[in-house]
Scaffold this active site. Structure first.
Site, PDB file in Angstrom:
ATOM      1  N   GLU A  67     -40.233 -11.400 -56.565  1.00  0.00           N
ATOM      2  CA  GLU A  67     -39.475 -10.324 -57.049  1.00  0.00           C
ATOM      3  C   GLU A  67     -40.182  -8.982 -56.563  1.00  0.00           C
ATOM      4  O   GLU A  67     -39.693  -8.211 -56.515  1.00  0.00           O
ATOM      5  CB  GLU A  67     -38.935 -10.641 -58.290  1.00  0.00           C
ATOM      6  CG  GLU A  67     -37.957 -11.501 -58.479  1.00  0.00           C
ATOM      7  CD  GLU A  67     -36.666 -11.756 -57.399  1.00  0.00           C
ATOM      8  OE1 GLU A  67     -36.296 -11.076 -57.016  1.00  0.00           O
ATOM      9  OE2 GLU A  67     -36.453 -13.103 -57.170  1.00  0.00           O
TER      10      GLU A  67
ATOM     11  N   HIS B 250     -39.688  -7.795 -53.278  1.00  0.00           N
ATOM     12  CA  HIS B 250     -38.861  -6.918 -53.171  1.00  0.00           C
ATOM     13  C   HIS B 250     -38.876  -5.387 -53.645  1.00  0.00           C
ATOM     14  O   HIS B 250     -38.548  -4.708 -52.965  1.00  0.00           O
ATOM     15  CB  HIS B 250     -37.555  -7.702 -53.485  1.00  0.00           C
ATOM     16  CG  HIS B 250     -36.926  -8.862 -53.127  1.00  0.00           C
ATOM     17  ND1 HIS B 250     -36.693  -9.172 -51.786  1.00  0.00           N
ATOM     18  CD2 HIS B 250     -36.716 -10.229 -53.750  1.00  0.00           C
ATOM     19  CE1 HIS B 250     -36.474 -10.343 -51.465  1.00  0.00           C
ATOM     20  NE2 HIS B 250     -36.176 -10.992 -52.702  1.00  0.00           N
TER      21      HIS B 250
ATOM     22  N   HIS C 262     -40.873  -3.530 -51.364  1.00  0.00           N
ATOM     23  CA  HIS C 262     -39.703  -3.261 -50.010  1.00  0.00           C
ATOM     24  C   HIS C 262     -38.847  -1.974 -50.504  1.00  0.00           C
ATOM     25  O   HIS C 262     -38.923  -1.064 -49.870  1.00  0.00           O
ATOM     26  CB  HIS C 262     -38.712  -4.415 -49.755  1.00  0.00           C
ATOM     27  CG  HIS C 262     -38.508  -4.398 -48.473  1.00  0.00           C
ATOM     28  ND1 HIS C 262     -37.811  -5.538 -47.927  1.00  0.00           N
ATOM     29  CD2 HIS C 262     -38.852  -3.666 -47.357  1.00  0.00           C
ATOM     30  CE1 HIS C 262     -37.452  -5.202 -46.530  1.00  0.00           C
ATOM     31  NE2 HIS C 262     -38.160  -4.140 -46.068  1.00  0.00           N
TER      32      HIS C 262
END
Ligand SMILES: [Zn+2]
Length: 724
Positions: free
Chosen positions: A514, A517, A520
């Site tokens: 996670e 992400h 990102h």
């Protein structure tokens, strides 16, 4: 999870991905009027906090001021405002320009977006009946709002004229891609349809939005209603003491003091099955898990699955596609149904063969023990653990003392981000949160400049949907200079008061995932919010997060975080070696249950209009058989009636995890070939890929990073599928 957003659809997407509770149409959500009258004497104090940009650092949500009754009026006003902004663009007397049409659209919907970002996430992370009522009320309205924009003829005419002359407008690459993206979104939403067909489409979208909400709410209701009640503690033999305590507390909370309640999670498999020695209880739990959503009660999802499949097939036909999968996959990096079917069916036989080999090892133990039964789905985790102990001589409970949550997070996840990217983290206890378990960190770049905020919400609770996910409360925006505010969510069981949180290895890996992400989102450095962070095709979005999992077992990272929570001793090398050796253990089961769900998702959505099955469970059985994935001891990771992914943003897209993993496995190889954990490597990944969001073609981003097209080899090795 998160993926590319179309215009105004941060909202719909957020809703689709928010898989919380029940659709009580009879419940009356608050209206703007209610909120105003409830405001009382001090209007400034009680004004709707969404109506102004948050004054907190990074425009962080003012969770201390946000109340449930604020959502409906803010969402409603937000839609009205965006509608007015869009009308002004569509009716502009000036000829269409990139600035007055495309960039102008990027700037619309500020109120709606900031409200939906909070609402959509809390509907998943911390819901309640009032939020559920707003969700049920708003889902069809969002769908209608989005349609009103994307099916606006005048607006589309402007977009189309710009699209047609895009090469002559003097645009840079990102500008041009934005024009193309808008054009594609309009066309895919039906902008080229006749007026009559547009009306049909709108009705379908509204109905689909309502059905998806009901489905998701049923899933949560059903998982909470399916807990298995145990009367005699002797039946819980094998469960760790803290799990027994938690079960007693769960029973008490459910009004069954003196008994034990085994709470379920949303996957088919259930964690207590690993430990319970009582076979009858294991079977009760497995059965309770597998029949969810198909019990004929008020939360039954069978008819909804069929209806949604039928509506999606009809919508696809209206838009000129063979079926929903065709429509979805055209806009993904996979591109075609054939490409997805090939990946899945190429891997299925080897995966099932591996699962059968694993089963044979387990059956041997059952037989040696004189068990006198055939291994079933309910027995898998229990005997897999025995094989693991036999072959690798350790069990999960030996590991967990080395995975204390704060150490995993700060000395593992954050430390890896420091070693790779130079990031540092400072906890901010001054910023408001929506639940006392939520924590906030300010993230700083290598040069000390501020990068954004990171929220961590790691514990399971009844108000939270299953699984783990990332969301952005505030996306990075190059037009306004806004920095990202992102969050991670998990469902780690909360220990009893005063006890440390000792994680499973799977939970550790998920935390790294996670955070991939989150990176990102945090590293996003694009001009347009349309392209920010995780706004990439969904069969690409899991790739950076999966890459980040590699650092969980990277020796120098592991040595830094995996320390005994009481003694501070590092995890013994011998245990570590066993963990590493066991990495491939259970891949047959994991790959088979995943492929079964991915195939099921494709089968449901590869049905053409007029040929959609109304027998949800019959169709499921037949689809698994046709794919060679009907191996009873390994049920699909999700069955149709609780497969939340296929109702939300992952319809015809559950294959995406495996598709992304091809890229992930390749990237792990690249890091290893280039010296592993170095700032230089981290910066290369960040520069070529993580910072680019959706501003370039996804496969081009991969090529920019890797230097060539992806190959499937490393994935096959990793999953033990390279059988020669
Ligand atoms: Zn993910």
């Amino acid at each position: 999870m998160s993926a590319r957003k179309t215009l105004a659809a941060a909202v719909a997407l957020a809703l689709g991905l928010s898989l919380a509770a029940c659709s009580r149409d009879e419940a009356t959500p608050a209206t703007a009027g209610d909120a105003a009258t409830a405001a009382g004497a001090d209007a400034a104090e009680t004004a709707n906090p969404f109506f102004t940009v948050s004054s907190l650092p990074y425009q962080a949500p003012a969770f201390d001021k946000i109340k449930d009754e604020h959502y409906a009026p803010a969402l409603t006003k937000g839609m009205e405002e965006q509608r007015a902004e869009i009308d002004a663009i569509a009716n502009n007397a000036e000829p269409a320009t990139f600035e007055n049409t495309i960039v102008a659209m990027e700037k619309t919907g500020a109120l709606l977006n900031r409200t939906a970002a909070v609402f959509g996430n809390l509907a998943g992370a911390h819901t309640n009946p009032q939020i559920q009522a707003v969700q049920a009320e708003m889902a069809p309205k969002f769908a209608a709002h989005q349609d009103a924009i994307l099916l606006d003829g005048k607006l589309f005419a402007r977009v189309k004229s710009l699209y047609e002359q895009r090469d002559a407008l003097g645009l840079d690459d990102q500008d041009k891609r934005l024009v193309e993206r808008y054009y594609i979104d309009f066309v895919r939403a039906g902008a080229n349809l006749s007026d009559a067909d547009k009306e049909t489409l709108k009705a379908m979208n509204a109905e689909l939005a309502s059905l998806a909400t009901t489905f998701s709410q049923n899933v949560l209701k059903e998982v909470n209603a399916s807990g298995v009640l145990v009367e005699d503690v002797a039946e819980l033999d094998g469960l760790p003491a803290e799990a027994i305590t938690a079960a007693a507390e769960a029973a008490k909370a459910a009004g069954q003091e003196g008994k034990w309640l085994i709470a379920l999670q949303n996957t088919s498999g259930q964690p207590p099955l690993t430990n319970l020695t009582n076979r009858a209880l294991r079977q009760r739990i497995m059965e309770a898990s597998l029949v969810r959503g198909a019990r004929g009660n008020e939360f039954d999802n069978q008819a909804i699955v069929a209806k949604v499949a039928q509506l999606r097939a009809e919508r696809a036909k209206l838009l000129g596609y063979e079926n929903h999968a065709h429509y979805i996959l055209e806009d993904e990096t996979a591109g075609t149904i054939a490409a997805v079917n090939k990946l899945l069916s190429d891997l299925a036989p080897a995966a099932v063969a591996n699962a059968r080999k694993e089963a044979a090892d387990m059956q041997a133990i059952i037989d040696a023990e004189g068990g006198g039964f055939q291994l079933g789905a309910a027995d898998w985790a229990f005997y897999a653990e025995k094989v693991r102990q036999q072959k690798y001589a350790f069990d999960e409970s030996q590991l967990r003392p080395y995975f204390e949550i704060n150490s995993v997070l700060e000395n593992g996840v954050f430390y890896a981000a420091n070693q790779l990217y130079g990031l540092t983290f400072q906890e901010r206890k001054d910023l408001p949160v929506y639940h006392p378990d939520v924590r906030v960190w300010e993230v700083f770049d290598a040069d000390g400049s501020a990068l954004g905020l990171f929220y961590g919400d790691f514990y399971a609770r009844a108000s939270k949907r299953g699984g783990a996910w990332m969301n952005a409360y505030v996306p990075q925006n190059g037009l306004t200079g806004t920095k990202p505010v992102v969050a991670n969510h998990q469902n780690i069981p909360k220990p009893s008061e005063g006890q440390p949180t000792l994680m499973t290895f799977d939970e550790v890996t998920t935390m790294f995932h996670e955070f991939g992400h989150a990176l990102h989102g945090l590293f996003s450095n694009v001009k347009y919010p349309q392209f920010a962070g995780t706004s990439v095709p969904r069969d690409f979005v899991e790739y950076p997060s999966q890459v980040n999992e590699m650092w969980a077992t990277w020796p120098s990272i592991l040595a830094n975080y995996a320390k005994h929570h009481e003694t501070g001793e590092p995890i013994p090398q011998e245990l570590l070696d066993k963990v590493m050796a066991a990495e491939q253990f259970g891949q047959g089961h994991a790959t088979t249950e995943y492929l079964a769900a991915a195939m099921l998702d494709q089968a449901i959505h590869q049905q053409s209009a007029g040929k959609v099955s109304t027998d949800t469970l019959g169709f499921e059985a037949q689809a698994l058989k046709a794919a060679g994935l009907d191996y009873a001891p390994v049920p699909p990771r999700y069955r149709s009636t609780y497969f939340s992914h296929i109702m939300g943003g992952y319809s015809a897209g559950y294959y995406a995890y495996l598709w992304s993993e091809v890229l992930d496995a390749e990237s792990v190889e690249w890091f290893k070939e280039n010296g592993g954990l170095t700032r230089e490597n981290g910066d290369h990944f960040r520069r070529t890929l993580l910072s680019q969001g959706g501003s370039k073609d996804a496969m081009q981003l991969f090529r920019d990073f890797r230097g060539r097209d992806p190959e499937v080899g490393p994935l096959l090795v990793r999953r033990g599928l390279d059988t020669k």
